[in-house]
Design a protein around this motif. Structure first.
Motif, PDB file in Angstrom:
ATOM      1  N   SER A  65      -0.408   4.582   5.434  1.00  0.00           N
ATOM      2  CA  SER A  65      -0.666   4.775   4.000  1.00  0.00           C
ATOM      3  C   SER A  65      -2.135   4.541   3.665  1.00  0.00           C
ATOM      4  O   SER A  65      -2.721   5.264   2.851  1.00  0.00           O
ATOM      5  CB  SER A  65       0.200   3.825   3.165  1.00  0.00           C
ATOM      6  OG  SER A  65       1.566   4.076   3.365  1.00  0.00           O
ATOM      7  N   PHE A  69       1.098   7.336  -6.272  1.00  0.00           N
ATOM      8  CA  PHE A  69      -0.041   8.247  -6.444  1.00  0.00           C
ATOM      9  C   PHE A  69       0.395   9.695  -6.192  1.00  0.00           C
ATOM     10  O   PHE A  69      -0.144  10.628  -6.795  1.00  0.00           O
ATOM     11  CB  PHE A  69      -1.169   7.861  -5.485  1.00  0.00           C
ATOM     12  CG  PHE A  69      -2.468   8.569  -5.748  1.00  0.00           C
ATOM     13  CD1 PHE A  69      -3.402   8.051  -6.618  1.00  0.00           C
ATOM     14  CD2 PHE A  69      -2.759   9.778  -5.122  1.00  0.00           C
ATOM     15  CE1 PHE A  69      -4.593   8.708  -6.879  1.00  0.00           C
ATOM     16  CE2 PHE A  69      -3.943  10.442  -5.371  1.00  0.00           C
ATOM     17  CZ  PHE A  69      -4.868   9.910  -6.261  1.00  0.00           C
ATOM     18  N   ALA A 108       0.831  -1.202   0.000  1.00  0.00           N
ATOM     19  CA  ALA A 108       0.000   0.000   0.000  1.00  0.00           C
ATOM     20  C   ALA A 108       0.864   1.250   0.000  1.00  0.00           C
ATOM     21  O   ALA A 108       0.526   2.266  -0.623  1.00  0.00           O
ATOM     22  CB  ALA A 108      -0.926  -0.012   1.216  1.00  0.00           C
ATOM     23  N   ILE A 118      -4.938   6.570   1.307  1.00  0.00           N
ATOM     24  CA  ILE A 118      -5.485   5.942   0.105  1.00  0.00           C
ATOM     25  C   ILE A 118      -7.004   6.007   0.125  1.00  0.00           C
ATOM     26  O   ILE A 118      -7.654   6.265  -0.892  1.00  0.00           O
ATOM     27  CB  ILE A 118      -5.000   4.476  -0.001  1.00  0.00           C
ATOM     28  CG1 ILE A 118      -3.504   4.443  -0.333  1.00  0.00           C
ATOM     29  CG2 ILE A 118      -5.790   3.718  -1.063  1.00  0.00           C
ATOM     30  CD1 ILE A 118      -2.885   3.062  -0.282  1.00  0.00           C
ATOM     31  N   THR A 121      -1.744   4.098 -11.747  1.00  0.00           N
ATOM     32  CA  THR A 121      -2.107   4.281 -10.339  1.00  0.00           C
ATOM     33  C   THR A 121      -3.277   5.242 -10.204  1.00  0.00           C
ATOM     34  O   THR A 121      -4.211   5.005  -9.420  1.00  0.00           O
ATOM     35  CB  THR A 121      -0.893   4.789  -9.541  1.00  0.00           C
ATOM     36  OG1 THR A 121       0.177   3.841  -9.660  1.00  0.00           O
ATOM     37  CG2 THR A 121      -1.237   4.959  -8.069  1.00  0.00           C
ATOM     38  N   TRP A 181       0.707   4.285  -2.675  1.00  0.00           N
ATOM     39  CA  TRP A 181       0.445   5.661  -2.268  1.00  0.00           C
ATOM     40  C   TRP A 181       1.572   6.592  -2.716  1.00  0.00           C
ATOM     41  O   TRP A 181       1.324   7.715  -3.158  1.00  0.00           O
ATOM     42  CB  TRP A 181       0.235   5.735  -0.767  1.00  0.00           C
ATOM     43  CG  TRP A 181       0.010   7.117  -0.237  1.00  0.00           C
ATOM     44  CD1 TRP A 181       0.720   7.766   0.735  1.00  0.00           C
ATOM     45  CD2 TRP A 181      -1.023   8.037  -0.642  1.00  0.00           C
ATOM     46  NE1 TRP A 181       0.206   9.006   0.955  1.00  0.00           N
ATOM     47  CE2 TRP A 181      -0.866   9.205   0.133  1.00  0.00           C
ATOM     48  CE3 TRP A 181      -2.048   7.972  -1.573  1.00  0.00           C
ATOM     49  CZ2 TRP A 181      -1.696  10.314  -0.011  1.00  0.00           C
ATOM     50  CZ3 TRP A 181      -2.875   9.071  -1.732  1.00  0.00           C
ATOM     51  CH2 TRP A 181      -2.692  10.229  -0.953  1.00  0.00           C
TER      52      TRP A 181
END
Length: 486
Positions: free
Chosen positions: A239, A159, A152, A243, A218, A156
């Motif tokens: 994270s 992102f 994760a 998210i 992503t 992130w």
């Protein structure tokens, strides 16, 4: 008034479509098996390259026990002798876009996956690096749930790349201090350094196709129905909280291999999945002292040059600790030959094999540490068995994972960007001798949290049930939608 009765809808029929490299196929097979255990029909997309390999027989035999499970072959567009590892993976991205993408649409249009009495498709669970599946599935009125086999935290951080660019933290330049903390990945400001960003971020040109592809995919994931992550809440809550501000329906259902073990008493596949395994190494481990052995494996995608391999080997030998070293055929660059003569010393202190059953090896009481490439599957397997790690990440999410191991979870040492026999020797001794008790205490605590998460009432257990119920709800709705294309 008499109530009208309708027959119950058939069991859900889910297409599972992994990115066609070993680690992604393996973990999505775990998810597919869990869904099969719940009575789902599964059509699992697999490439011609994998189907033609000698290892497919084992997988096919294992899944033959599930009557609703079917493999659907599709091409990745590359010649059979293409390595599909290391830097060559970028060519796989391009080939999938030009070859696999139109084939996927054609397979759906043909109705091939619903022949022979198989029910209509309920939804698609696709690898998160292949978001083209969202648009194609929509044409057939099918929801898509994306699965990211990465951590994760890696997801992130990718992102947040546009924010890093706006803040001038990317692109990296030659004079950058790689140990500088990153300021624009919320939730990770206190420990994430520039050198810990996913390897794609090391491109010094923002137009780099690999960086553009992974960042774009992503962000496109937000247009899917949901996002599946192979992690658990207690492991990456810093994270996951961020998210969830960007994505609906986030399902944290990991560690999937551990969840599968809690749901079946069937003979389990080992973590190597598509590779032949050497059970002789397990007999060798039986002869070793408790927590004395370093297990060494760099996975399926890592490619070393001969200098790097020899630095690792000398460091292991000089540490004086027994070690189990896995050297698959694709570990060494094609232009190099492994100098077997140098490995004669291994017989005195360790064992070198072409492959090993990793889950079983990590669970063996003789294993005291894991020298790893920090792939997410390997990291989770090590966490579940309470084995401390020495991390030498190669690419993709592995840079992030190794930082989490060393700095956040305190269950190992991060050796990224260093390949030196003296450092290897020092870290092996530190892991197994100097700080052994501290690492074992932290690793055992994390292992308990992992096991709790997949046990009844645990966070991953509940999230997996929610995923299953959501797919069942989709199935009830899908029965009322005409499928003119099937």
């Amino acid at each position: 008034m008499e109530r009208e009765c309708f027959p119950p809808p058939p069991h859900p029929h889910v297409i599972v479509f992994p990115f066609p490299v070993h680690s992604h196929v393996h973990v999505m097979l775990n998810l597919a098996e869990i869904l099969s255990l719940h009575g789902f029909h599964i059509t699992f997309f697999i490439t011609e390259y994998t189907r033609k390999s000698c290892y497919f027989r084992e997988i096919s035999s294992h899944f033959a026990r599930y009557l609703g499970f079917h493999f659907q072959t599709i091409s990745d567009g590359l010649p059979f002798n293409h390595p599909r590892t290391g830097d060559k993976v970028a060519e796989l991205f391009n080939s999938i876009d030009s070859t696999t993408k139109p084939q996927f649409k054609e397979v759906l249009k043909s109705g091939l996956v619903t022949r022979d009495g198989r029910p209509p498709i309920t939804c698609v669970i696709a690898d998160g690096i292949m978001c083209f599946t969202i648009d194609i599935a929509k044409e057939f009125q099918l929801p898509t749930i994306l699965f990211r086999p990465f951590s994760a935290s890696c997801f992130w951080s990718l992102f947040c790349v546009p924010k890093l660019i706006d803040a001038l933290e990317l692109p990296l330049k030659g004079d950058y201090n790689m140990d500088k903390l990153v300021s624009n990945v919320p939730g990770m400001e206190g420990f994430l350094r520039l050198r810990d960003l996913p390897s794609f971020c090391r491109a010094n040109d923002l137009s780099d196709p690999k960086l553009q592809h992974v960042v774009s995919e992503t962000h496109r994931a937000a247009s899917g129905y949901g996002l599946i992550l192979n992690t658990f809440e207690e492991l990456e809550e810093f994270s996951l909280a961020h998210i969830r501000t960007k994505f609906q329906n986030v399902y944290t259902i990991g560690p999937l291999h551990a969840s599968l073990k809690t749901k079946t008493t069937l003979q389990m596949r080992s973590s190597s999945g598509l590779k032949e395994e050497e059970s002789k190494c397990m007999a060798w481990l039986d002869d070793q002292a408790l927590k004395s052995v370093v297990y060494v494996s760099f996975g399926n995608m890592t490619v070393l040059d001969i200098h790097q391999l020899m630095e690792f080997w000398h460091g292991l030998v000089n540490s004086g600790k027994p070690f189990l070293l896995v050297i698959p055929a694709n570990l060494i660059s094609e232009e190099f030959q492994v100098p077997r003569v140098h490995f004669e010393g291994t017989k005195q202190r360790g064992k070198a094999v072409n492959w090993a059953p990793q889950e079983e090896a990590l669970a063996h009481p003789a294993i005291g540490g894991f020298l790893t490439h920090s792939g997410w599957n390997s990291t989770l397997e090590s966490i579940c068995e309470g084995v401390p790690m020495i991390c030498w990440p190669f690419y993709a999410d592995q840079q992030v994972n190794s930082r989490l191991v060393g700095e956040v979870w305190k269950i190992g040492l991060d050796m990224k960007d260093i390949c030196d026999r003296i450092v290897v020797e020092k870290m092996v001794k530190e892991l197994l001798d100097v700080r052994r008790e501290d690492f074992m205490k932290s690793a055992n605590q994390m292992a308990r949290l992992a096991r709790k998460s997949v046990s009844q009432g645990g966070t991953s257990y509940c999230n997996l049930n929610r995923l299953i119920e959501d797919i069942k709800s989709m199935n009830c709705l899908i029965q009322d939608i005409p499928k003119s294309n099937y």
